[in-house]
Design a protein around this motif. Structure first.
Motif, PDB file in Angstrom:
ATOM      1  N   LEU A 128      11.178  11.360   5.368  1.00 50.90           N
ATOM      2  CA  LEU A 128       9.514  10.709   6.001  1.00 50.90           C
ATOM      3  C   LEU A 128       9.227  11.234   7.889  1.00 50.90           C
ATOM      4  CD1 LEU A 128       8.068   8.694   5.158  1.00 50.90           C
ATOM      5  CD2 LEU A 128       7.716   7.113   6.599  1.00 50.90           C
ATOM      6  N   THR A 180       1.736   2.486   5.143  1.00 41.36           N
ATOM      7  CA  THR A 180       2.403   2.483   3.591  1.00 41.36           C
ATOM      8  C   THR A 180       2.763   1.131   3.936  1.00 41.36           C
ATOM      9  OG1 THR A 180       1.820   4.653   2.259  1.00 41.36           O
ATOM     10  CG2 THR A 180       3.414   2.965   1.939  1.00 41.36           C
ATOM     11  N   VAL A 181       2.776   0.288   2.950  1.00 41.50           N
ATOM     12  CA  VAL A 181       3.330  -0.980   3.361  1.00 41.50           C
ATOM     13  C   VAL A 181       4.106  -0.994   1.938  1.00 41.50           C
ATOM     14  CG1 VAL A 181       3.029  -3.513   3.482  1.00 41.50           C
ATOM     15  CG2 VAL A 181       1.446  -1.773   5.016  1.00 41.50           C
ATOM     16  N   ILE A 182       5.381  -1.316   1.262  1.00 39.45           N
ATOM     17  CA  ILE A 182       5.893  -1.948   0.319  1.00 39.45           C
ATOM     18  C   ILE A 182       6.320  -3.399   0.802  1.00 39.45           C
ATOM     19  CG2 ILE A 182       8.258  -1.892  -0.892  1.00 39.45           C
ATOM     20  CD1 ILE A 182       6.696   0.960  -0.580  1.00 39.45           C
ATOM     21  N   ILE A 219       0.601  -1.131  -0.023  1.00 42.69           N
ATOM     22  CA  ILE A 219      -0.134  -0.555   0.182  1.00 42.69           C
ATOM     23  C   ILE A 219       1.142   1.460   0.452  1.00 42.69           C
ATOM     24  CG2 ILE A 219      -2.243   1.301   1.350  1.00 42.69           C
ATOM     25  CD1 ILE A 219      -2.411  -1.345   3.012  1.00 42.69           C
ATOM     26  N   SER A 272       8.301  -1.619  -9.203  1.00 46.23           N
ATOM     27  CA  SER A 272       8.146  -2.884  -9.666  1.00 46.23           C
ATOM     28  C   SER A 272       8.271  -4.241  -8.738  1.00 46.23           C
ATOM     29  CB  SER A 272       9.960  -3.039 -10.460  1.00 46.23           C
ATOM     30  OG  SER A 272      10.576  -3.204  -9.697  1.00 46.23           O
ATOM     31  N   ARG A 283       8.614   9.135  -6.205  1.00 48.34           N
ATOM     32  CA  ARG A 283       9.366   9.074  -7.510  1.00 48.34           C
ATOM     33  C   ARG A 283      10.305   8.248  -7.504  1.00 48.34           C
ATOM     34  NH1 ARG A 283      10.678  14.399  -6.377  1.00 48.34           N
ATOM     35  NH2 ARG A 283       8.636  15.379  -6.043  1.00 48.34           N
ATOM     36  N   ASN A 298      -0.586   9.601   2.851  1.00 46.84           N
ATOM     37  CA  ASN A 298       0.335  11.076   2.512  1.00 46.84           C
ATOM     38  C   ASN A 298       2.154  10.741   2.149  1.00 46.84           C
ATOM     39  OD1 ASN A 298      -1.750  12.491   3.692  1.00 46.84           O
ATOM     40  ND2 ASN A 298      -1.126  11.366   5.362  1.00 46.84           N
ATOM     41  N   ILE A 343       8.323  -6.224  -3.213  1.00 46.59           N
ATOM     42  CA  ILE A 343       8.336  -4.957  -4.441  1.00 46.59           C
ATOM     43  C   ILE A 343       9.591  -4.866  -4.480  1.00 46.59           C
ATOM     44  CG2 ILE A 343       7.166  -2.951  -4.573  1.00 46.59           C
ATOM     45  CD1 ILE A 343       5.258  -4.493  -5.386  1.00 46.59           C
ATOM     46  N   VAL A 344      10.332  -3.941  -5.376  1.00 50.09           N
ATOM     47  CA  VAL A 344      11.104  -3.299  -5.548  1.00 50.09           C
ATOM     48  C   VAL A 344      10.956  -1.657  -6.052  1.00 50.09           C
ATOM     49  CG1 VAL A 344      13.455  -2.446  -6.779  1.00 50.09           C
ATOM     50  CG2 VAL A 344      12.441  -5.277  -6.489  1.00 50.09           C
ATOM     51  N   ILE A 345      11.454  -0.246  -4.801  1.00 48.31           N
ATOM     52  CA  ILE A 345      11.334   0.885  -5.296  1.00 48.31           C
ATOM     53  C   ILE A 345      12.621   1.447  -5.250  1.00 48.31           C
ATOM     54  CG2 ILE A 345      10.250   2.995  -4.560  1.00 48.31           C
ATOM     55  CD1 ILE A 345       7.759   1.382  -3.359  1.00 48.31           C
ATOM     56  N   ASP A 346      12.488   1.780  -6.779  1.00 41.02           N
ATOM     57  CA  ASP A 346      14.197   2.644  -7.075  1.00 41.02           C
ATOM     58  C   ASP A 346      13.757   4.337  -7.321  1.00 41.02           C
ATOM     59  OD1 ASP A 346      16.265   3.127  -7.825  1.00 41.02           O
ATOM     60  OD2 ASP A 346      16.786   1.610  -9.267  1.00 41.02           O
ATOM     61  N   GLY A 347      14.514   5.049  -6.204  1.00 41.12           N
ATOM     62  CA  GLY A 347      13.974   5.956  -6.615  1.00 41.12           C
ATOM     63  C   GLY A 347      13.660   6.468  -4.981  1.00 41.12           C
ATOM     64  N   GLU A 348      12.469   7.324  -4.425  1.00 37.15           N
ATOM     65  CA  GLU A 348      12.477   8.694  -3.724  1.00 37.15           C
ATOM     66  C   GLU A 348      11.135   7.958  -2.662  1.00 37.15           C
ATOM     67  OE1 GLU A 348      13.420  12.165  -3.960  1.00 37.15           O
ATOM     68  OE2 GLU A 348      12.229  13.456  -2.602  1.00 37.15           O
ATOM     69  N   ILE A 349      11.638   8.159  -1.750  1.00 38.34           N
ATOM     70  CA  ILE A 349       9.814   7.927  -1.040  1.00 38.34           C
ATOM     71  C   ILE A 349       9.467   9.094  -0.334  1.00 38.34           C
ATOM     72  CG2 ILE A 349       8.392   6.819   0.027  1.00 38.34           C
ATOM     73  CD1 ILE A 349       9.341   4.176  -0.797  1.00 38.34           C
ATOM     74  N   SER A 350       8.716  10.244  -0.309  1.00 36.68           N
ATOM     75  CA  SER A 350       8.606  11.485   0.747  1.00 36.68           C
ATOM     76  C   SER A 350       6.864  11.111   1.661  1.00 36.68           C
ATOM     77  CB  SER A 350       9.221  12.934   0.537  1.00 36.68           C
ATOM     78  OG  SER A 350       8.241  13.036  -0.886  1.00 36.68           O
ATOM     79  N   GLY A 351       6.800  11.798   2.605  1.00 37.86           N
ATOM     80  CA  GLY A 351       5.751  11.672   2.841  1.00 37.86           C
ATOM     81  C   GLY A 351       5.975  11.816   4.735  1.00 37.86           C
ATOM     82  N   GLU A 352       4.256  11.759   4.820  1.00 43.64           N
ATOM     83  CA  GLU A 352       3.998  12.073   6.664  1.00 43.64           C
ATOM     84  C   GLU A 352       3.234  11.305   6.793  1.00 43.64           C
ATOM     85  OE1 GLU A 352       2.894  15.774   6.691  1.00 43.64           O
ATOM     86  OE2 GLU A 352       4.305  17.024   5.413  1.00 43.64           O
ATOM     87  N   GLU A 353       3.599  10.097   6.827  1.00 46.80           N
ATOM     88  CA  GLU A 353       3.256   8.633   7.698  1.00 46.80           C
ATOM     89  C   GLU A 353       3.563   7.788   6.824  1.00 46.80           C
ATOM     90  OE1 GLU A 353      -0.556   8.526   4.104  1.00 46.80           O
ATOM     91  OE2 GLU A 353       0.566   6.137   4.501  1.00 46.80           O
TER      92      GLU A 353
END
Lengths: 120, 104
Positions: free
Chosen positions: B34, B4-6, A10, A22, A18, A14, B10-20
Motif C-alpha cells: 500500500l 477500506t475497512v476489513i 469496505i 471470507s 487477490r 483504490n 472477515i478473513v482475507i487470504d491473499g494479497e491486498i494492494s492499492g493506494e488508499e
C-alpha cells in the motif's frame, strides 16, 4: 434501485485484493477482488467495483461488474448498468432492465415432472 | 467513503494492494502493499509482509513491516517480525520481537 449500504467491511475504490475473502458480515466492494468471496452476509458490488471471483454469499446486489459464478442462499440482484458473466444459483434472481447478464440461472424450481422432461 | 475497512469477522487470504488507507479489524494473511496508511485495530490480525507509507499497530502483526515514512507500535500490540522505517515509535506496553532498521 438499491442503495449502497455501508457495511462494516469496505474494499475501497483504490484497493485490489487477490485471494480469498471470507467472513460473516456485509461487504461492500468499490475496488477490485480477484479470487473468491465466501460470505455469510450481504455483498454489494458498487458501480465502479470489479469482482473476478466465484461468490458464495447470502445475497448480492451487483451495480458494477462480476465475472464468476454466483451461489447465493437468498437472492441475486443485477442492477441497471451492471455486467455479470457467469452462472447464478439462487432461489431469487432479479435482473433489472438495463443490466447485462451472460450465463445460466438456476433457481432450483420444483416443476412438475412433465415440464422438467427434456429440460435436463 | 474513501477508506477500506476489513471487518472483524472477515478473513482475507491473499494479497491486498492499492493506494488508499486501510483499516484492519479482521484477519489478513498473505501480503499487503500500500502507498498510504494502514491501521491495525486491537482486534486486527495480520500474518503478512507489509509494505506501506505509514502504519499504526494496535493489534497483532506477524511478518516484516517496511514503511517508507513511519511505523508506530501502540501499547498492547503484538508484533513479531522485522521493521524497516525511517521513523519507528514503540509505545510503553507494546510487545515486539524482531529487528529494527531506521536506515530506510
Amino acid at each position: 434501485m438499491a442503495t449502497v449500504t455501508a457495511g462494516t467491511c469496505i474494499i475501497g475504490p483504490n484497493i485490489a485484493v487477490r485471494g480469498t475473502v471470507s467472513g460473516e458480515e456485509d461487504l461492500l466492494v468499490e475496488g477490485r477482488v480477484e479470487g473468491g468471496i465466501s460470505l455469510a452476509g450481504h455483498l454489494t458490488v458498487a458501480d465502479q467495483g470489479i469482482v473476478e471471483a466465484n461468490l458464495e454469499v447470502e445475497s448480492v446486489v451487483v451495480m458494477g461488474e462480476v465475472v464468476g459464478d454466483i451461489d447465493a442462499s437468498q437472492s441475486v440482484t443485477i442492477e441497471p448498468g451492471a455486467r455479470v458473466t457467469g452462472n447464478i444459483r439462487a432461489p431469487r434472481v432479479i435482473i433489472r432492465d438495463g443490466a447485462y447478464f451472460d450465463g445460466s440461472v438456476d433457481m432450483e424450481l420444483s416443476l412438475p415432472d412433465h415440464l422438467l422432461k427434456g429440460r435436463r | 467513503m474513501a477508506n477500506t475497512v476489513i471487518g472483524s469477522t472477515i478473513v482475507i487470504d491473499g494479497e491486498i494492494s492499492g493506494e488508499e488507507d486501510l483499516t484492519v479489524l479482521g484477519t489478513v494473511k498473505g501480503r499487503i502493499g500500500l502507498r498510504e496508511h494502514i491501521h491495525v485495530e486491537p482486534t486486527g490480525v495480520i500474518e503478512a509482509n507489509i509494505e506501506t507509507a505509514t502504519i499504526t499497530v494496535e493489534g497483532t502483526v506477524t511478518g516484516d513491516i517496511h514503511a517508507t515514512e513511519r511505523a508506530e507500535l501502540k501499547s498492547n500490540c503484538r508484533v513479531v517480525g522485522d521493521i524497516r522505517a525511517p521513523r519507528i515509535l514503540i509505545a510503553d506496553g507494546a510487545s515486539f520481537k524482531g529487528n529494527v532498521d531506521m536506515e530506510g
